[in-house]
Design an enzyme around this catalytic site. Structure first.
Site, PDB file in Angstrom:
ATOM      1  N   TYR A 155       0.841  -1.211   0.000  1.00 58.28           N
ATOM      2  CA  TYR A 155       0.000   0.000   0.000  1.00 58.28           C
ATOM      3  C   TYR A 155       0.879   1.266   0.000  1.00 58.28           C
ATOM      4  CZ  TYR A 155      -3.760   3.109   1.734  1.00 58.28           C
ATOM      5  OH  TYR A 155      -4.677   4.118   1.909  1.00 58.28           O
ATOM      6  N   LYS A 159       1.046   4.176  -2.826  1.00 58.42           N
ATOM      7  CA  LYS A 159       0.716   5.562  -2.478  1.00 58.42           C
ATOM      8  C   LYS A 159       1.904   6.502  -2.727  1.00 58.42           C
ATOM      9  CE  LYS A 159      -3.604   5.025  -1.305  1.00 58.42           C
ATOM     10  NZ  LYS A 159      -4.655   5.585  -2.178  1.00 58.42           N
TER      11      LYS A 159
HETATM   12  P1  NAP Z   1     -13.451   2.535   1.402  1.00 58.11           P
HETATM   13  O1  NAP Z   1     -14.415   3.103   2.376  1.00 58.11           O
HETATM   14  O2  NAP Z   1     -12.955   1.143   1.594  1.00 58.11           O
HETATM   15  O3  NAP Z   1     -14.040   2.710  -0.084  1.00 58.11           O
HETATM   16  C1  NAP Z   1     -13.287   2.271  -1.175  1.00 58.11           C
HETATM   17  C2  NAP Z   1     -13.934   2.733  -2.445  1.00 58.11           C
HETATM   18  O4  NAP Z   1     -13.097   2.332  -3.552  1.00 58.11           O
HETATM   19  C3  NAP Z   1     -15.300   2.106  -2.689  1.00 58.11           C
HETATM   20  O5  NAP Z   1     -16.109   3.073  -3.307  1.00 58.11           O
HETATM   21  C4  NAP Z   1     -14.990   0.959  -3.640  1.00 58.11           C
HETATM   22  O6  NAP Z   1     -16.103   0.595  -4.480  1.00 58.11           O
HETATM   23  C5  NAP Z   1     -13.892   1.585  -4.480  1.00 58.11           C
HETATM   24  N1  NAP Z   1     -13.035   0.608  -5.155  1.00 58.11           N
HETATM   25  C6  NAP Z   1     -12.236  -0.331  -4.611  1.00 58.11           C
HETATM   26  N2  NAP Z   1     -11.612  -1.036  -5.567  1.00 58.11           N
HETATM   27  C7  NAP Z   1     -12.020  -0.514  -6.746  1.00 58.11           C
HETATM   28  C8  NAP Z   1     -11.750  -0.820  -8.121  1.00 58.11           C
HETATM   29  N3  NAP Z   1     -10.909  -1.809  -8.465  1.00 58.11           N
HETATM   30  N4  NAP Z   1     -12.351  -0.072  -9.086  1.00 58.11           N
HETATM   31  C9  NAP Z   1     -13.210   0.930  -8.757  1.00 58.11           C
HETATM   32  N5  NAP Z   1     -13.516   1.240  -7.491  1.00 58.11           N
HETATM   33  C10 NAP Z   1     -12.936   0.529  -6.498  1.00 58.11           C
HETATM   34  O7  NAP Z   1     -12.106   3.425   1.355  1.00 58.11           O
HETATM   35  P2  NAP Z   1     -11.833   4.915   1.893  1.00 58.11           P
HETATM   36  O8  NAP Z   1     -11.320   4.810   3.273  1.00 58.11           O
HETATM   37  O9  NAP Z   1     -12.956   5.803   1.579  1.00 58.11           O
HETATM   38  O10 NAP Z   1     -10.558   5.285   0.979  1.00 58.11           O
HETATM   39  C11 NAP Z   1     -10.658   6.083  -0.194  1.00 58.11           C
HETATM   40  C12 NAP Z   1      -9.251   6.456  -0.641  1.00 58.11           C
HETATM   41  O11 NAP Z   1      -8.589   7.149   0.409  1.00 58.11           O
HETATM   42  C13 NAP Z   1      -8.368   5.234  -0.965  1.00 58.11           C
HETATM   43  O12 NAP Z   1      -7.533   5.525  -2.044  1.00 58.11           O
HETATM   44  C14 NAP Z   1      -7.560   5.066   0.303  1.00 58.11           C
HETATM   45  O13 NAP Z   1      -6.347   4.403   0.051  1.00 58.11           O
HETATM   46  C15 NAP Z   1      -7.357   6.518   0.706  1.00 58.11           C
HETATM   47  N6  NAP Z   1      -7.032   6.699   2.114  1.00 58.11           N
HETATM   48  C16 NAP Z   1      -7.900   6.324   3.093  1.00 58.11           C
HETATM   49  C17 NAP Z   1      -7.541   6.514   4.430  1.00 58.11           C
HETATM   50  C18 NAP Z   1      -8.438   6.125   5.572  1.00 58.11           C
HETATM   51  O14 NAP Z   1      -7.999   6.244   6.732  1.00 58.11           O
HETATM   52  N7  NAP Z   1      -9.671   5.715   5.348  1.00 58.11           N
HETATM   53  C19 NAP Z   1      -6.296   7.087   4.746  1.00 58.11           C
HETATM   54  C20 NAP Z   1      -5.447   7.445   3.712  1.00 58.11           C
HETATM   55  C21 NAP Z   1      -5.817   7.262   2.404  1.00 58.11           C
HETATM   56  P3  NAP Z   1     -17.246  -0.483  -4.013  1.00 58.11           P
HETATM   57  O15 NAP Z   1     -18.143   0.260  -3.066  1.00 58.11           O
HETATM   58  O16 NAP Z   1     -17.923  -0.878  -5.271  1.00 58.11           O
HETATM   59  O17 NAP Z   1     -16.492  -1.600  -3.326  1.00 58.11           O
END
Ligand code: NAP
Length: 247
Positions: A155, A159
């Site tokens: 990851y 990133k």
């Molecule tokens: P999340 O709640 O797990 O949601 C993930 C989203 O990505 C969902 O809409 C999912 O779609 C979609 N997705 C996953 N694989 C995909 C694919 N192959 N093609 C198209 N869509 C896909 O994640 P989140 O926490 O909101 O994270 C969003 C972004 O922020 C990510 O890039 C993550 O790495 C980054 N981020 C998050 C955090 C954190 O603490 N949460 C921190 C740093 C960075 P479905 O609903 O259809 O599964």
């Protein structure tokens, strides 16, 4: 700040941070294409929440790791709306494990979705943005891409890869009126972090000067700024939204 008349595509817009980004861009007047891969009900919920607030949105399914699916989906989006003005590369997954135990598949899945997906979607919109001499590309990276994290080598590599990609493409597209920037969230309350144990959450909070995890809306605000005309002279940059966890 107005995005009235703009067409925005948000990958992974069905849940979590992506959903908050979709809602914010729509509230500012953009028509938002809400991408998802496997959860149509969640995508529809995002769309309905936007429509009931008076905004414009539609859901489109494609896997960001699949060049073929992206080509077909962006053709449909362009046929329907004529252009894409704003792309938010937000879709992301985790497949955590310590290096010694990490399987090739864990590495490939995360790199394909989190990094190759950003490359493929950016390529899909860049020609049109170059022609119209206006575009905003915003890539969601992570504090982990800057600081590293035990158990997340795949990851963190993806990133950190987004950081180099963003700066390179920013240089390539700057003269065409396109900005390419990133937002680096710290720990945000979403499905991705919901399974952290109480003990781990306590340890994380101790590392955050503000003492709390962030909300998806905190990331949406930074994305909205980068999408707006207020950020027209900002490119190749990252906004860190992490409660002070990494400076
Ligand atoms: P999340 O709640 O797990 O949601 C993930 C989203 O990505 C969902 O809409 C999912 O779609 C979609 N997705 C996953 N694989 C995909 C694919 N192959 N093609 C198209 N869509 C896909 O994640 P989140 O926490 O909101 O994270 C969003 C972004 O922020 C990510 O890039 C993550 O790495 C980054 N981020 C998050 C955090 C954190 O603490 N949460 C921190 C740093 C960075 P479905 O609903 O259809 O599964």
């Amino acid at each position: 700040m107005s995005l009235s008349g703009k067409i925005a595509v948000v990958t992974g817009g069905s849940r979590g941070i992506g959903r908050a980004i979709c809602q914010r861009l729509a509230a500012l007047g953009a028509l938002v294409v809400v991408n998802y891969v496997s959860n149509p009900a969640a995508a529809e919920e995002t769309v309905q929440s936007i429509r009931s607030a008076g905004g414009k949105a539609e859901a489109v399914q494609f896997n960001v790791a699949s060049g073929g699916e992206i080509e077909a989906a962006f053709k449909k989006i362009l046929d329907a709306h004529g252009r894409v003005d704003i792309l938010v590369n937000n879709a992301g997954i985790t497949r955590d494990g310590l290096l010694m135990k990490m399987k090739d598949e864990q590495w490939d899945e995360v790199l394909n979705t989190n990094l190759k997906g950003v490359f493929l979607c950016t390529k899909a919109v860049s020609r049109g943005m170059m022609k119209q001499r206006w575009g905003r590309i915003i890539n969601i990276t992570s504090v982990v891409g800057f600081a590293g994290n035990a158990g997340q080598a795949n990851y963190a590599a993806a990133k950190a890869g987004i950081v180099g990609f963003t700066k390179s493409v920013a240089k390539e597209l700057a003269s065409r009126g396109i900005t390419v920037n990133g937002v680096a969230p710290g720990y945000i309350v979403t499905d991705m972090t919901k399974d952290l144990s109480e003990e781990v959450t306590k340890m994380i909070k101790e590392e955050i000067p503000m003492g709390v995890l962030g909300e998806a809306e905190d990331i949406a605000g930074a994305v909205a700024y980068l999408a707006s005309d207020d950020a027209r002279y900002v490119t190749g940059q990252f906004i860190h939204v992490n409660g002070g966890m990494f400076m």
